[in-house]
Structures are given as C-alpha cells and as structure tokens.
Design an enzyme around this catalytic site. Structure first.
Site, PDB file in Angstrom:
ATOM      1  CB  SER A 131      -1.026   0.003   1.140  1.00  0.00           C
ATOM      2  OG  SER A 131      -1.653  -1.136   1.343  1.00  0.00           O
TER       3      SER A 131
HETATM    4  N1  SAM Z   1      -0.533  -4.840   4.070  1.00  0.00           N
HETATM    5  C1  SAM Z   1       0.088  -5.416   3.163  1.00  0.00           C
HETATM    6  C2  SAM Z   1       1.330  -4.668   3.030  1.00  0.00           C
HETATM    7  O1  SAM Z   1       1.738  -3.829   4.115  1.00  0.00           O
HETATM    8  O2  SAM Z   1       2.230  -4.746   1.920  1.00  0.00           O
HETATM    9  C3  SAM Z   1      -0.778  -4.800   1.815  1.00  0.00           C
HETATM   10  C4  SAM Z   1      -1.717  -5.800   1.639  1.00  0.00           C
HETATM   11  S1  SAM Z   1      -2.268  -6.163   0.017  1.00  0.00           S
HETATM   12  C5  SAM Z   1      -3.043  -4.619  -0.416  1.00  0.00           C
HETATM   13  C6  SAM Z   1      -3.624  -7.120   0.381  1.00  0.00           C
HETATM   14  C7  SAM Z   1      -3.141  -8.550   0.853  1.00  0.00           C
HETATM   15  O3  SAM Z   1      -4.276  -9.372   1.229  1.00  0.00           O
HETATM   16  C8  SAM Z   1      -2.431  -9.392  -0.409  1.00  0.00           C
HETATM   17  O4  SAM Z   1      -1.099  -9.841   0.011  1.00  0.00           O
HETATM   18  C9  SAM Z   1      -3.682 -10.632  -0.346  1.00  0.00           C
HETATM   19  O5  SAM Z   1      -2.715 -11.836  -0.649  1.00  0.00           O
HETATM   20  C10 SAM Z   1      -4.052 -10.631   1.087  1.00  0.00           C
HETATM   21  N2  SAM Z   1      -5.444 -11.421   1.215  1.00  0.00           N
HETATM   22  C11 SAM Z   1      -6.369 -11.320   0.026  1.00  0.00           C
HETATM   23  N3  SAM Z   1      -7.397 -12.035   0.529  1.00  0.00           N
HETATM   24  C12 SAM Z   1      -7.010 -12.533   1.701  1.00  0.00           C
HETATM   25  C13 SAM Z   1      -7.459 -13.436   2.707  1.00  0.00           C
HETATM   26  N4  SAM Z   1      -8.961 -14.075   2.456  1.00  0.00           N
HETATM   27  N5  SAM Z   1      -6.728 -13.904   3.771  1.00  0.00           N
HETATM   28  C14 SAM Z   1      -5.691 -13.541   4.099  1.00  0.00           C
HETATM   29  N6  SAM Z   1      -5.118 -12.626   2.882  1.00  0.00           N
HETATM   30  C15 SAM Z   1      -5.680 -12.208   1.921  1.00  0.00           C
END
Ligand code: SAM
Length: 208
Positions: free
Chosen positions: A49
């Site tokens: 992000s």
């Molecule tokens: N917090 C992260 C960072 O600091 O880099 C950015 C997060 S990214 C915008 C969203 C993340 O949520 C992705 O890595 C994705 O794989 C994960 N994600 C999506 N659905 C998910 C789920 N049901 N359970 C766990 N992780 C999930």
C-alpha cells in the site's frame, strides 16, 4: 518520505513509519521508487500500500503499547512491521504462501520479534489466538467478516475497507462497546479485493 497527503500528525505513527525502511519491503526492481507515495507490485497480483494510506490506517487504528493487533493481508509485511513499533504483538495472516515467506524473511532480517504469522484465510480470523484489541483488514471486503467481529475485544476497534457500489470502497471503523458494535464510515479507499475462503489443507499451488 512524502506523508503530507495522509494528513497524519500523530508523532508516534510518523516515528514508526520513519523507523521502518520501505525499501526492504519492495521487490529489488522497484527499490528506487520505495519512498514515492505510491502502491507497488509485490507479486501474485498484490501490492504494497501507499505510505500515506499506511499512515492513515495506522493512525485511525490507534494501537497502544499493550495491545494485541490482528492484520489480515500481510502482503509485503510493511504495514505489520510498522505496527510492531506501536503495540505489544502483531498477528498477521496471508493467503499467499510465497508472499508470506518473503515477509517472514524481512521480519527476521529487521529483527522484529513481536510478530506471529500464519498462512490462511484471514476472513476466519485467528480464533486460537484469543481476542484482539485491534483488527486491520488490508484488502477490500463485500461485508464485514463476522468471525472478525467476534474476535474483537470489548473496547476494541477494527478497520476494514468495504466495497460499496460501482468500484467505490469506503474504510469502515467498527468499535466494540459494552452495548454492542458501533460503525463509523471513514474515507474512500482503493484496496485489492479480499479473496474468499479456500481449503487450508490443500497444497499451496491449488490454494492460490
Ligand atoms: N498489508 C500489506 C502490506 O503492507 O504490504 C498490503 C496488503 S495487499 C493490499 C492485500 C493482501 O491481502 C494481499 O497480500 C493478499 O494476498 C491478501 N489477502 C487477500 N485475501 C486474503 C484472505 N482471505 N486472507 C488473507 N490474506 C488475504
């Protein structure tokens, strides 16, 4: 780093971000852009992000030094690393095994020890870890996941981006009081979607 756009003035949050080297959380090819206020690809179709979004989310979460914080969506690990500077312990769940391994290696390199990681479906939360003072969802959901509301301690706060209509998302803040749950709509956001449940016992390739 350009954090003016975040509007965040909380000195502890800004210090936590300053102490967390974002260039250690982006792929080598993007390292020279690590301090731009932009989301960057981290693989598996996911992104780290924008720093101003991380600052805003962290400030709205208002973590305290004695708190246990659950993050859904470890991604690069950057947001979780920032949170480790501000709370007692961070629990973070990521569904992509490859992203999680990379994030774990970064935590180790940076000597961050107050963090526990898990690969799985964050929508289910982490019931075995007990209740959390703060919960942060870093991907956009259609509805607030019930399991997460159940794992929010009294006095606790949860932030989750919710898909509203026509691609519009809004960050929602839920607070658990002695009388129930209060919901407050905050500003518009733009997160990748939360991906739904899958079989956690399946091999990694089949699960993605
Ligand atoms: N917090 C992260 C960072 O600091 O880099 C950015 C997060 S990214 C915008 C969203 C993340 O949520 C992705 O890595 C994705 O794989 C994960 N994600 C999506 N659905 C998910 C789920 N049901 N359970 C766990 N992780 C999930």
């Amino acid at each position: 780093m350009m954090l003016r756009r975040s509007g965040v003035i909380d000195a502890d949050v800004l210090a936590a971000i300053e102490r967390t080297p974002r260039d250690a959380f982006v792929p080598a090819i993007f390292r020279d852009r690590a301090y731009e206020d932009t989301a960057l690809p981290i693989g598996d179709g996911q992104t780290i992000s924008r720093p101003s979004v991380v600052a805003f989310m962290t400030a709205m979460l208002a973590p305290g030094p004695r708190m246990r914080v659950l993050e859904i969506g470890t991604g690069s690990g950057y947001q979780a690393a920032v949170l480790t500077r501000l709370c007692r312990r961070v629990y973070t769940i990521e569904r992509h095994g490859s992203l999680l391994s990379e994030a774990e290696a970064r935590f180790e390199r940076l000597g961050l020890t107050n963090i526990t990681t898990r690969r799985g479906d964050g929508v289910r939360g982490w019931p075995r870890a007990g209740q959390f003072d703060r919960i942060l969802v870093t991907a956009a959901a259609d509805d607030v996941p019930n399991a997460l509301v159940e794992q929010l301690a009294e006095g606790g706060r949860m932030l989750v981006p919710i898909r509203e209509y026509d691609g519009v998302q809004r960050l929602v803040c839920l607070s658990r009081t002695g009388h129930g749950v209060e919901v407050e709509a905050l500003r518009e956001t733009s997160f990748v979607p939360l991906v739904g449940a899958y079989d956690e016992t399946a091999p990694q390739e089949a699960a993605q």
